[in-house]
Design a protein around this motif. Sequence first.
Motif, PDB file in Angstrom:
ATOM      1  N   ILE A  86       0.833  -1.267   0.000  1.00  0.00           N
ATOM      2  CA  ILE A  86       0.062  -0.073   0.141  1.00  0.00           C
ATOM      3  C   ILE A  86       0.820   1.238   0.184  1.00  0.00           C
ATOM      4  O   ILE A  86       0.659   1.992  -0.626  1.00  0.00           O
ATOM      5  CB  ILE A  86      -0.976   0.035   1.230  1.00  0.00           C
ATOM      6  CG1 ILE A  86      -1.896  -1.147   1.080  1.00  0.00           C
ATOM      7  CG2 ILE A  86      -1.680   1.341   1.247  1.00  0.00           C
ATOM      8  CD1 ILE A  86      -3.003  -1.277   2.134  1.00  0.00           C
ATOM      9  N   ARG A  89       2.410   2.044  -3.367  1.00  0.00           N
ATOM     10  CA  ARG A  89       1.480   2.723  -4.391  1.00  0.00           C
ATOM     11  C   ARG A  89       1.166   4.096  -3.986  1.00  0.00           C
ATOM     12  O   ARG A  89       1.236   5.020  -4.828  1.00  0.00           O
ATOM     13  CB  ARG A  89      -0.006   1.960  -4.282  1.00  0.00           C
ATOM     14  CG  ARG A  89       0.279   0.455  -4.644  1.00  0.00           C
ATOM     15  CD  ARG A  89       0.534   0.343  -6.111  1.00  0.00           C
ATOM     16  NE  ARG A  89       1.833   0.046  -6.195  1.00  0.00           N
ATOM     17  CZ  ARG A  89       2.661  -0.941  -5.856  1.00  0.00           C
ATOM     18  NH1 ARG A  89       2.333  -1.618  -4.872  1.00  0.00           N
ATOM     19  NH2 ARG A  89       3.868  -0.980  -6.153  1.00  0.00           N
ATOM     20  N   ARG A  90       1.001   4.240  -2.303  1.00  0.00           N
ATOM     21  CA  ARG A  90       0.825   5.599  -2.022  1.00  0.00           C
ATOM     22  C   ARG A  90       1.996   6.753  -2.414  1.00  0.00           C
ATOM     23  O   ARG A  90       1.664   7.571  -2.808  1.00  0.00           O
ATOM     24  CB  ARG A  90       0.544   5.660  -0.505  1.00  0.00           C
ATOM     25  CG  ARG A  90       0.158   7.002   0.114  1.00  0.00           C
ATOM     26  CD  ARG A  90      -0.028   6.902   1.229  1.00  0.00           C
ATOM     27  NE  ARG A  90      -0.967   6.383   2.114  1.00  0.00           N
ATOM     28  CZ  ARG A  90      -2.210   6.771   2.028  1.00  0.00           C
ATOM     29  NH1 ARG A  90      -2.489   8.142   1.540  1.00  0.00           N
ATOM     30  NH2 ARG A  90      -3.426   6.113   2.552  1.00  0.00           N
ATOM     31  N   LEU A  92       3.719   6.505  -5.148  1.00  0.00           N
ATOM     32  CA  LEU A  92       3.611   6.760  -6.561  1.00  0.00           C
ATOM     33  C   LEU A  92       2.535   7.926  -6.488  1.00  0.00           C
ATOM     34  O   LEU A  92       3.101   8.918  -7.477  1.00  0.00           O
ATOM     35  CB  LEU A  92       3.017   5.632  -7.154  1.00  0.00           C
ATOM     36  CG  LEU A  92       4.202   4.696  -7.722  1.00  0.00           C
ATOM     37  CD1 LEU A  92       3.223   3.450  -8.388  1.00  0.00           C
ATOM     38  CD2 LEU A  92       5.185   5.270  -8.909  1.00  0.00           C
ATOM     39  N   TRP A  93       1.399   7.582  -6.354  1.00  0.00           N
ATOM     40  CA  TRP A  93       0.471   9.038  -6.584  1.00  0.00           C
ATOM     41  C   TRP A  93       0.731  10.120  -5.812  1.00  0.00           C
ATOM     42  O   TRP A  93       0.388  11.306  -6.188  1.00  0.00           O
ATOM     43  CB  TRP A  93      -1.029   8.311  -6.271  1.00  0.00           C
ATOM     44  CG  TRP A  93      -1.468   8.286  -4.830  1.00  0.00           C
ATOM     45  CD1 TRP A  93      -1.994   9.197  -4.166  1.00  0.00           C
ATOM     46  CD2 TRP A  93      -2.087   7.003  -4.159  1.00  0.00           C
ATOM     47  NE1 TRP A  93      -2.508   8.952  -3.007  1.00  0.00           N
ATOM     48  CE2 TRP A  93      -2.522   7.499  -3.059  1.00  0.00           C
ATOM     49  CE3 TRP A  93      -1.992   5.738  -4.525  1.00  0.00           C
ATOM     50  CZ2 TRP A  93      -3.196   6.814  -1.925  1.00  0.00           C
ATOM     51  CZ3 TRP A  93      -2.520   4.987  -3.408  1.00  0.00           C
ATOM     52  CH2 TRP A  93      -3.136   5.408  -2.452  1.00  0.00           C
ATOM     53  N   ARG A  96       3.198  12.136  -7.978  1.00  0.00           N
ATOM     54  CA  ARG A  96       2.651  12.442  -9.035  1.00  0.00           C
ATOM     55  C   ARG A  96       1.607  13.827  -8.689  1.00  0.00           C
ATOM     56  O   ARG A  96       1.670  14.683  -9.423  1.00  0.00           O
ATOM     57  CB  ARG A  96       1.606  11.668  -9.686  1.00  0.00           C
ATOM     58  CG  ARG A  96       1.020  11.745 -11.058  1.00  0.00           C
ATOM     59  CD  ARG A  96      -0.002  10.942 -11.360  1.00  0.00           C
ATOM     60  NE  ARG A  96      -1.317  10.548 -10.583  1.00  0.00           N
ATOM     61  CZ  ARG A  96      -2.337  11.421 -10.470  1.00  0.00           C
ATOM     62  NH1 ARG A  96      -2.363  12.561 -11.438  1.00  0.00           N
ATOM     63  NH2 ARG A  96      -2.927  11.253  -9.414  1.00  0.00           N
TER      64      ARG A  96
ATOM     65  N   ILE B  24      -4.624  -0.735  -9.965  1.00  0.00           N
ATOM     66  CA  ILE B  24      -4.372   0.211  -9.067  1.00  0.00           C
ATOM     67  C   ILE B  24      -2.992   0.638  -9.069  1.00  0.00           C
ATOM     68  O   ILE B  24      -2.678   2.112  -9.218  1.00  0.00           O
ATOM     69  CB  ILE B  24      -4.565  -0.306  -7.463  1.00  0.00           C
ATOM     70  CG1 ILE B  24      -5.940  -0.572  -7.146  1.00  0.00           C
ATOM     71  CG2 ILE B  24      -3.692   0.393  -6.551  1.00  0.00           C
ATOM     72  CD1 ILE B  24      -5.948  -1.408  -5.784  1.00  0.00           C
ATOM     73  N   SER B  28      -1.897   4.634 -10.087  1.00  0.00           N
ATOM     74  CA  SER B  28      -1.252   5.407  -9.381  1.00  0.00           C
ATOM     75  C   SER B  28      -0.274   6.416 -10.039  1.00  0.00           C
ATOM     76  O   SER B  28       0.117   7.290  -9.320  1.00  0.00           O
ATOM     77  CB  SER B  28      -0.210   4.307  -8.397  1.00  0.00           C
ATOM     78  OG  SER B  28      -1.133   3.573  -7.507  1.00  0.00           O
ATOM     79  N   GLU B  29      -0.376   6.001 -11.268  1.00  0.00           N
ATOM     80  CA  GLU B  29       0.542   7.154 -12.164  1.00  0.00           C
ATOM     81  C   GLU B  29      -0.254   8.098 -12.488  1.00  0.00           C
ATOM     82  O   GLU B  29       0.443   9.141 -13.177  1.00  0.00           O
ATOM     83  CB  GLU B  29       1.085   6.273 -13.234  1.00  0.00           C
ATOM     84  CG  GLU B  29       2.263   5.210 -12.716  1.00  0.00           C
ATOM     85  CD  GLU B  29       2.437   4.000 -13.880  1.00  0.00           C
ATOM     86  OE1 GLU B  29       2.184   4.374 -14.989  1.00  0.00           O
ATOM     87  OE2 GLU B  29       3.134   3.274 -13.608  1.00  0.00           O
ATOM     88  N   PHE B  79      -7.585   3.120   0.843  1.00  0.00           N
ATOM     89  CA  PHE B  79      -6.143   2.764   1.297  1.00  0.00           C
ATOM     90  C   PHE B  79      -5.760   2.976   2.751  1.00  0.00           C
ATOM     91  O   PHE B  79      -5.239   2.145   3.669  1.00  0.00           O
ATOM     92  CB  PHE B  79      -5.197   3.250   0.426  1.00  0.00           C
ATOM     93  CG  PHE B  79      -5.308   2.967  -1.097  1.00  0.00           C
ATOM     94  CD1 PHE B  79      -4.384   1.897  -1.387  1.00  0.00           C
ATOM     95  CD2 PHE B  79      -6.183   3.510  -2.110  1.00  0.00           C
ATOM     96  CE1 PHE B  79      -4.630   1.338  -2.660  1.00  0.00           C
ATOM     97  CE2 PHE B  79      -6.179   3.092  -3.334  1.00  0.00           C
ATOM     98  CZ  PHE B  79      -5.388   1.827  -3.703  1.00  0.00           C
ATOM     99  N   GLU B  83      -4.661   0.646   5.719  1.00  0.00           N
ATOM    100  CA  GLU B  83      -3.563   0.986   6.613  1.00  0.00           C
ATOM    101  C   GLU B  83      -3.893   1.279   8.005  1.00  0.00           C
ATOM    102  O   GLU B  83      -3.145   0.724   8.853  1.00  0.00           O
ATOM    103  CB  GLU B  83      -3.056   2.279   6.286  1.00  0.00           C
ATOM    104  CG  GLU B  83      -2.328   2.087   4.677  1.00  0.00           C
ATOM    105  CD  GLU B  83      -1.833   3.401   4.158  1.00  0.00           C
ATOM    106  OE1 GLU B  83      -0.457   3.497   3.598  1.00  0.00           O
ATOM    107  OE2 GLU B  83      -2.519   4.266   4.000  1.00  0.00           O
TER     108      GLU B  83
END
Lengths: 109, 109
Positions: A86, A89-90, A92-93, A96, B24, B28-29, B79, B83
Amino acid sequence: MITQRASIDQVFHALGDATRRAIIEKLSEGPVSVSMLAKPLNITLAAVVQHVQVLQESGLVRTEKVGRVRTCSIEPAGFSLAERWISDRRSLWERRLDRLGDLLAETEE
Amino acid sequence: MITQRASIDQVFHALGDATRRAIIEKLSEGPVSVSMLAKPLNITLAAVVQHVQVLQESGLVRTEKVGRVRTCSIEPAGFSLAERWISDRRSLWERRLDRLGDLLAETEE
Protein backbone atom coordinates in the motif's frame (compact mmCIF):
# COMPACT_ATOMS: atom_id res chain seq x y z
CA MET A 1 6.43 -24.60 12.22
CA ILE A 2 8.06 -22.64 9.43
CA THR A 3 5.63 -20.38 7.62
CA GLN A 4 5.97 -20.63 3.86
CA ARG A 5 6.62 -17.47 1.90
CA ALA A 6 3.22 -15.93 1.32
CA SER A 7 2.01 -13.97 -1.66
CA ILE A 8 0.36 -10.58 -1.48
CA ASP A 9 -2.75 -12.27 -2.94
CA GLN A 10 -2.96 -14.62 0.02
CA VAL A 11 -2.39 -11.84 2.56
CA PHE A 12 -5.19 -9.59 1.30
CA HIS A 13 -7.52 -12.55 0.73
CA ALA A 14 -6.92 -13.73 4.32
CA LEU A 15 -7.62 -10.25 5.72
CA GLY A 16 -10.87 -9.94 3.73
CA ASP A 17 -12.80 -12.14 6.17
CA ALA A 18 -14.36 -10.82 9.39
CA THR A 19 -13.77 -14.04 11.39
CA ARG A 20 -10.10 -14.16 10.41
CA ARG A 21 -9.72 -10.51 11.39
CA ALA A 22 -11.37 -11.34 14.75
CA ILE A 23 -8.74 -14.09 15.22
CA ILE A 24 -5.99 -11.56 14.46
CA GLU A 25 -7.52 -9.07 16.93
CA LYS A 26 -7.47 -11.75 19.64
CA LEU A 27 -3.90 -12.82 18.84
CA SER A 28 -2.73 -9.19 18.87
CA GLU A 29 -3.25 -9.34 22.65
CA GLY A 30 -1.07 -12.45 22.95
CA PRO A 31 -0.66 -16.10 21.88
CA VAL A 32 -3.78 -18.26 22.22
CA SER A 33 -4.43 -21.98 21.71
CA VAL A 34 -6.67 -23.03 18.83
CA SER A 35 -9.36 -24.33 21.21
CA MET A 36 -9.35 -21.09 23.23
CA LEU A 37 -9.87 -19.14 19.98
CA ALA A 38 -13.04 -21.09 19.17
CA LYS A 39 -14.93 -20.16 22.39
CA PRO A 40 -15.32 -16.34 22.17
CA LEU A 41 -15.78 -16.47 18.38
CA ASN A 42 -18.69 -18.87 18.83
CA ILE A 43 -17.63 -21.04 15.89
CA THR A 44 -16.67 -24.71 15.70
CA LEU A 45 -13.16 -25.89 16.35
CA ALA A 46 -13.03 -27.20 12.77
CA ALA A 47 -13.84 -23.73 11.40
CA VAL A 48 -11.15 -22.13 13.57
CA VAL A 49 -8.58 -24.68 12.40
CA GLN A 50 -9.43 -23.87 8.78
CA HIS A 51 -9.19 -20.09 9.32
CA VAL A 52 -5.91 -20.46 11.22
CA GLN A 53 -4.53 -22.51 8.33
CA VAL A 54 -5.39 -19.74 5.84
CA LEU A 55 -3.79 -17.16 8.15
CA GLN A 56 -0.70 -19.33 8.56
CA GLU A 57 -0.30 -19.93 4.81
CA SER A 58 -0.57 -16.19 4.22
CA GLY A 59 2.20 -15.48 6.73
CA LEU A 60 -0.01 -13.56 9.18
CA VAL A 61 -0.06 -16.15 11.96
CA ARG A 62 2.39 -18.78 13.15
CA THR A 63 1.50 -21.88 15.15
CA GLU A 64 3.50 -24.09 17.47
CA LYS A 65 2.45 -27.47 18.82
CA VAL A 66 3.61 -28.37 22.31
CA GLY A 67 2.29 -31.73 23.43
CA ARG A 68 -1.35 -31.82 22.33
CA VAL A 69 -1.88 -28.06 22.34
CA ARG A 70 -1.39 -25.93 19.22
CA THR A 71 -0.74 -22.30 20.10
CA CYS A 72 -1.20 -19.46 17.59
CA SER A 73 0.57 -16.12 17.56
CA ILE A 74 0.96 -13.10 15.29
CA GLU A 75 3.56 -13.32 12.50
CA PRO A 76 4.48 -9.69 11.64
CA ALA A 77 5.95 -10.61 8.19
CA GLY A 78 2.58 -10.88 6.42
CA PHE A 79 1.41 -7.54 7.78
CA SER A 80 4.61 -5.86 6.61
CA LEU A 81 4.00 -7.24 3.10
CA ALA A 82 0.52 -5.65 2.96
CA GLU A 83 1.68 -2.37 4.47
CA ARG A 84 4.62 -2.11 2.06
CA TRP A 85 2.43 -2.79 -0.98
CA ILE A 86 0.00 0.00 0.00
CA SER A 87 2.70 2.51 0.96
CA ASP A 88 4.60 1.90 -2.32
CA ARG A 89 1.44 2.74 -4.30
CA ARG A 90 0.75 5.73 -2.07
CA SER A 91 4.22 7.17 -2.66
CA LEU A 92 3.64 6.82 -6.44
CA TRP A 93 0.43 8.86 -6.49
CA GLU A 94 1.65 11.38 -3.93
CA ARG A 95 4.75 12.03 -6.05
CA ARG A 96 2.49 12.56 -9.08
CA LEU A 97 0.28 15.01 -7.15
CA ASP A 98 3.42 16.89 -6.03
CA ARG A 99 4.54 17.22 -9.66
CA LEU A 100 1.06 18.45 -10.60
CA GLY A 101 1.23 21.03 -7.81
CA ASP A 102 4.64 22.22 -9.03
CA LEU A 103 3.30 22.52 -12.57
CA LEU A 104 0.32 24.59 -11.40
CA ALA A 105 2.60 26.87 -9.39
CA GLU A 106 4.86 27.38 -12.44
CA THR A 107 1.84 28.18 -14.62
CA GLU A 108 0.68 30.81 -12.11
CA GLU A 109 4.11 32.47 -12.12
CA MET B 1 -19.91 9.81 -8.71
CA ILE B 2 -20.04 9.58 -4.93
CA THR B 3 -18.28 6.49 -3.60
CA GLN B 4 -20.35 4.70 -0.99
CA ARG B 5 -18.84 4.05 2.41
CA ALA B 6 -16.84 0.85 2.05
CA SER B 7 -16.26 -1.85 4.61
CA ILE B 8 -12.87 -3.20 5.54
CA ASP B 9 -14.08 -6.59 4.18
CA GLN B 10 -14.58 -5.06 0.74
CA VAL B 11 -11.23 -3.26 0.77
CA PHE B 12 -9.14 -6.34 1.56
CA HIS B 13 -11.21 -8.51 -0.76
CA ALA B 14 -10.69 -6.04 -3.60
CA LEU B 15 -6.93 -5.94 -2.99
CA GLY B 16 -6.68 -9.75 -2.98
CA ASP B 17 -6.82 -9.96 -6.77
CA ALA B 18 -3.76 -9.52 -9.01
CA THR B 19 -5.68 -7.84 -11.87
CA ARG B 20 -7.28 -5.32 -9.54
CA ARG B 21 -3.88 -4.56 -8.03
CA ALA B 22 -2.52 -4.06 -11.57
CA ILE B 23 -5.32 -1.54 -12.18
CA ILE B 24 -4.36 0.28 -8.97
CA GLU B 25 -0.68 0.30 -10.02
CA LYS B 26 -1.66 1.89 -13.33
CA LEU B 27 -3.94 4.47 -11.68
CA SER B 28 -1.22 5.37 -9.18
CA GLU B 29 0.58 7.01 -12.10
CA GLY B 30 -2.49 9.08 -12.99
CA PRO B 31 -6.16 8.92 -14.07
CA VAL B 32 -6.92 6.56 -16.97
CA SER B 33 -10.08 5.86 -18.97
CA VAL B 34 -11.67 2.41 -18.61
CA SER B 35 -10.90 1.51 -22.22
CA MET B 36 -7.23 2.54 -21.84
CA LEU B 37 -6.99 0.27 -18.79
CA ALA B 38 -8.09 -2.77 -20.78
CA LYS B 39 -5.27 -2.60 -23.37
CA PRO B 40 -2.07 -3.14 -21.31
CA LEU B 41 -3.82 -5.61 -18.99
CA ASN B 42 -4.79 -7.73 -21.98
CA ILE B 43 -8.29 -8.41 -20.66
CA THR B 44 -11.71 -7.63 -22.07
CA LEU B 45 -13.40 -4.30 -21.52
CA ALA B 46 -16.23 -6.13 -19.71
CA ALA B 47 -13.74 -7.65 -17.25
CA VAL B 48 -12.14 -4.25 -16.59
CA VAL B 49 -15.56 -2.70 -15.97
CA GLN B 50 -16.32 -5.42 -13.43
CA HIS B 51 -12.99 -5.01 -11.62
CA VAL B 52 -13.34 -1.22 -11.60
CA GLN B 53 -16.81 -1.60 -10.07
CA VAL B 54 -15.42 -3.76 -7.23
CA LEU B 55 -12.63 -1.21 -6.66
CA GLN B 56 -15.14 1.63 -6.67
CA GLU B 57 -17.50 -0.07 -4.22
CA SER B 58 -14.58 -0.72 -1.89
CA GLY B 59 -13.60 2.96 -1.94
CA LEU B 60 -10.20 2.41 -3.61
CA VAL B 61 -11.05 3.97 -6.97
CA ARG B 62 -13.37 6.74 -8.08
CA THR B 63 -14.77 7.18 -11.58
CA GLU B 64 -16.10 10.16 -13.44
CA LYS B 65 -17.99 10.13 -16.72
CA VAL B 66 -17.41 13.04 -19.08
CA GLY B 67 -19.35 12.64 -22.31
CA ARG B 68 -18.87 9.00 -23.33
CA VAL B 69 -15.60 8.46 -21.51
CA ARG B 70 -15.42 7.10 -17.97
CA THR B 71 -12.15 8.04 -16.28
CA CYS B 72 -10.83 6.21 -13.21
CA SER B 73 -8.56 7.58 -10.53
CA ILE B 74 -7.23 6.58 -7.12
CA GLU B 75 -9.46 7.24 -4.08
CA PRO B 76 -7.12 7.42 -1.07
CA ALA B 77 -9.92 6.77 1.50
CA GLY B 78 -10.02 2.99 1.00
CA PHE B 79 -6.24 2.69 1.33
CA SER B 80 -6.32 4.66 4.58
CA LEU B 81 -8.95 2.25 5.94
CA ALA B 82 -6.69 -0.76 5.26
CA GLU B 83 -3.57 0.95 6.58
CA ARG B 84 -5.33 2.05 9.77
CA TRP B 85 -6.70 -1.42 10.45
CA ILE B 86 -3.23 -2.98 10.16
CA SER B 87 -1.44 -0.27 12.15
CA ASP B 88 -4.04 -0.47 14.97
CA ARG B 89 -3.38 -4.21 15.32
CA ARG B 90 0.35 -3.64 15.10
CA SER B 91 0.29 -1.10 17.95
CA LEU B 92 -1.62 -3.65 20.08
CA TRP B 93 0.96 -6.41 19.70
CA GLU B 94 3.94 -4.06 19.91
CA ARG B 95 2.60 -2.65 23.20
CA ARG B 96 2.25 -6.20 24.50
CA LEU B 97 5.83 -7.05 23.49
CA ASP B 98 7.03 -3.87 25.21
CA ARG B 99 5.27 -4.92 28.42
CA LEU B 100 6.84 -8.38 28.12
CA GLY B 101 10.25 -6.74 27.71
CA ASP B 102 9.70 -4.61 30.81
CA LEU B 103 8.64 -7.68 32.77
CA LEU B 104 11.76 -9.56 31.72
CA ALA B 105 13.97 -6.61 32.66
CA GLU B 106 12.30 -6.42 36.10
CA THR B 107 12.79 -10.16 36.63
CA GLU B 108 16.48 -9.83 35.80
CA GLU B 109 16.88 -7.03 38.35
